[in-house]
Design an enzyme around this catalytic site. Structure first.
Site, PDB file in Angstrom:
ATOM      1  CB  ALA A   8       5.428  -5.269  -5.710  1.00 27.61           C
ATOM      2  CB  VAL A  11       9.114   0.052   1.227  1.00 29.76           C
ATOM      3  CG1 VAL A  11       9.584  -0.087   2.926  1.00 29.76           C
ATOM      4  CG2 VAL A  11       9.513   1.776   1.449  1.00 29.76           C
ATOM      5  N   GLY A  12       8.300  -1.631  -0.273  1.00 29.62           N
ATOM      6  CA  GLY A  12       8.686  -3.468  -0.850  1.00 29.62           C
ATOM      7  C   GLY A  12       9.582  -4.462  -1.146  1.00 29.62           C
ATOM      8  CG  ASP A  32       1.424  -3.099  -5.399  1.00 30.27           C
ATOM      9  OD1 ASP A  32       3.084  -3.426  -5.147  1.00 30.27           O
ATOM     10  OD2 ASP A  32       0.516  -3.429  -6.674  1.00 30.27           O
ATOM     11  NE  ARG A  82       7.446  11.714   5.002  1.00 28.76           N
ATOM     12  CZ  ARG A  82       8.323  12.425   5.590  1.00 28.76           C
ATOM     13  NH1 ARG A  82       7.680  13.502   6.361  1.00 28.76           N
ATOM     14  NH2 ARG A  82       9.539  11.687   6.704  1.00 28.76           N
ATOM     15  CG  ASN A  95      -1.263   5.419   3.489  1.00 27.84           C
ATOM     16  OD1 ASN A  95      -1.788   4.925   2.308  1.00 27.84           O
ATOM     17  ND2 ASN A  95      -0.118   5.549   3.603  1.00 27.84           N
ATOM     18  CB  SER A 119       1.309   1.600   5.532  1.00 26.41           C
ATOM     19  OG  SER A 119       1.676   0.331   5.177  1.00 26.41           O
ATOM     20  CG  ASN A 120       5.093   5.890   7.340  1.00 26.27           C
ATOM     21  OD1 ASN A 120       5.571   6.198   8.585  1.00 26.27           O
ATOM     22  ND2 ASN A 120       5.896   6.307   6.535  1.00 26.27           N
ATOM     23  CG  HIS A 175       7.752   5.891  11.634  1.00 22.41           C
ATOM     24  ND1 HIS A 175       9.527   6.386  11.599  1.00 22.41           N
ATOM     25  CD2 HIS A 175       8.027   5.921  10.396  1.00 22.41           C
ATOM     26  CE1 HIS A 175       9.524   6.459  10.569  1.00 22.41           C
ATOM     27  NE2 HIS A 175       8.449   6.429   9.887  1.00 22.41           N
TER      28      HIS A 175
END
Ligand code: NAI
Length: 308
Positions: A8, A11-12, A32, A82, A95, A119-120, A175
């Site tokens: 949450a 972005v979420g 979350d 980041r 992550n 997620s990255n 990405h």
């Protein structure tokens, strides 16, 4: 229709807000790990409904996966973002653990859902979700291309002096700052190639700005961006739940397409109610294919970290 957004954070919550405003679901669960956080964000979103006039019921929960049961689409945004100077790749250690455990918990209650991974580092997190979930590959998608293509259109529009909405432009590959490939030779403005209007120098500038688009914002804001990532994710959810068959660049498992397999990379796909329904094969030039193969090598090296 029930949709879940895990994470949450910036972005979420933005993605959830967009989904609610567009009424893409009757019920939207925001989950979350941080006690009370998703509950608070959900109430804040719900308190805009009387003003904005939407009817989606948004409910926040703290780590309660039973509340997510029978979700038709799940968006995973949980994980560290980041900071200035960091690459997306540096987030992998933390992550990967988060994304794996979230995927397992989600599948206990929604075994046949469609998962969108945000997620990255997204290419690797999407690959991990593919491997962890055992779901058919069409039901696992990574969000990155929707965002990067929109950034590409923004930089093109700045140089052309036109509306981003009048442009067709696609980013493929990975990405990551060095792995994404903005396909400028294929980009059009009302069906005319943009290269007709831009010098080589302008084209190079646009491609370079797109590739570091995320890092530029991280430097300005102090953390990574959320409005465009939230909107890009919502667009994917919308095409799926409304079965719109939109052509959107997404992270998907390749099985020979673009000359690659056993990897998740960003390519244009048709998105409908079954997830991604068709991978669209752009005819790449030799130089573009070489770039794509290089991106695949870099992402494959990153994926290897999952097994080390
Ligand atoms: P954020 O820090 O604002 O939010 C992340 C949320 O995840 C936090 O609220 C945190 O409590 C939650 N979380 C952490 N572990 C969890 C778990 N095990 N279960 C449930 N929730 C958990 O970060 P932000 O800015 O929302 O970014 C989220 C992720 O999305 C980052 O990895 C970021 O790099 C990535 N991202 C990806 C983009 C893309 O194009 N694919 C674009 C922008 C961000």
């Amino acid at each position: 229709m029930k949709i879940t957004v895990v994470g949450a954070g910036a972005v979420g919550a933005t993605c959830a807000d967009n989904i609610a405003r567009k009424e893409l679901a009757e019920e939207l669960i925001l989950l979350d790990i941080r006690e009370g956080f998703a509950e608070g964000k959900a109430i804040d979103i719900m308190q805009t409904s009387a003003i904005l006039g939407f009817d989606t019921k948004v409910k926040g929960v703290t780590n309660d996966y039973a509340a997510t049961s029978n979700s038709e689409v799940v968006v995973i945004t949980s994980g560290l973002p980041r900071k200035p100077g960091m690459t997306r790749e540096e987030l992998i250690g933390t992550n990967a653990g988060i994304v794996k455990s979230v995927t397992e918990s989600i599948l206990k209650y929604s075994p046949n859902t469609i998962i969108i991974v945000v997620s990255n580092p997204m290419d690797t997190m999407n690959y991990l979700t593919l491997k962890t979930s055992g779901l058919p590959k069409n039901r696992i998608l990574g969000m990155g291309g929707a965002l990067d293509s929109s950034r590409f259109k923004y930089y093109l529009s700045q140089e052309l002096g036109c509306s981003p909405a009048d442009l067709n432009a696609v980013v493929i590959g990975g990405h990551g700052d060095t792995t994404m490939i903005p396909l400028i030779k294929h980009a059009t403005w009302n069906s005319v190639p943009v290269t007709e209007f831009l010098s080589q120098e302008q084209q190079d500038k646009i491609v370079a700005a797109t590739m570091v688009g995320g890092a530029t914002l991280t430097k300005l804001i102090g953390t990574s961006a959320w409005y465009a990532p939230g909107a890009g994710t919502m667009a994917m959810v919308e095409s799926i739940v409304r079965d719109e068959k939109k052509l959107i660049s997404c992270g998907v498992a390749l099985d020979g397409e673009y000359g690659q397999q056993d990897i998740s990379l960003v390519v244009p796909v048709v998105l409908g109610k079954g997830g991604w329904e068709k991978i669209v094969n752009f005819k790449l030039s030799d130089a573009e294919q070489e770039q794509f193969d290089k991106s695949a090598d870099a992402v494959r090296n990153m994926n290897q970290v999952l097994y080390d």
